[in-house]
Design an enzyme around this catalytic site. Structure first.
Site, PDB file in Angstrom:
ATOM      1  N   HIS A  19      -1.656  -1.103   4.731  1.00 42.32           N
ATOM      2  CA  HIS A  19      -2.234  -2.341   4.206  1.00 42.32           C
ATOM      3  C   HIS A  19      -1.454  -3.515   4.789  1.00 42.32           C
ATOM      4  O   HIS A  19      -0.304  -3.356   5.225  1.00 42.32           O
ATOM      5  CB  HIS A  19      -2.150  -2.374   2.674  1.00 42.32           C
ATOM      6  N   ASP A  71     -11.097   2.248   8.656  1.00 38.79           N
ATOM      7  CA  ASP A  71     -10.700   3.253   7.663  1.00 38.79           C
ATOM      8  C   ASP A  71     -11.723   4.386   7.619  1.00 38.79           C
ATOM      9  O   ASP A  71     -11.358   5.562   7.559  1.00 38.79           O
ATOM     10  CB  ASP A  71     -10.568   2.630   6.276  1.00 38.79           C
TER      11      ASP A  71
END
Length: 101
Positions: A19, A71
């Site tokens: 992240h 992702d």
């Protein structure tokens, strides 16, 4: 009962994901483990992959950035058996929501 044996090659396919608030932590960890990591095929989402290439001085297969589907691309690659494992530096995205009545 029949068993299938799946051989995993010596050279691993490793996805590295972080992240935004954990990218620096991942980069520091990658520098610390550079000798080991450069022996394997590395995969990452866009920005993370670019940063890892600079820090490790080795090629990193880059998917789209996370918000653009990177992702999901990594998830698909895992489901297909194209990535052996993933290392994910993450932060808690949501606090527990409560409502009062």
């Amino acid at each position: 009962m029949e068993h299938n044996v799946i051989l995993i090659e010596q050279k691993k396919k490793i996805a590295l994901v972080a992240h935004d608030s954990k990218k620096q932590d991942l980069l520091e960890w990658a520098k610390w483990n550079k000798t080991l990591l450069v022996e394997h095929e590395l995969y990452a989402t866009g920005t993370t992959g670019m940063l890892l290439e600079q820090v490790l001085d080795t090629p990193v297969y880059r998917f789209q950035s996370g918000p653009l589907g990177g992702d999901q691309q990594i998830g698909a690659k895992i489901a297909e058996g194209g990535i052996d494992f993933m290392i994910f530096f993450w932060t808690r995205l949501m606090r527990r929501l409560t409502t009062r009545m």
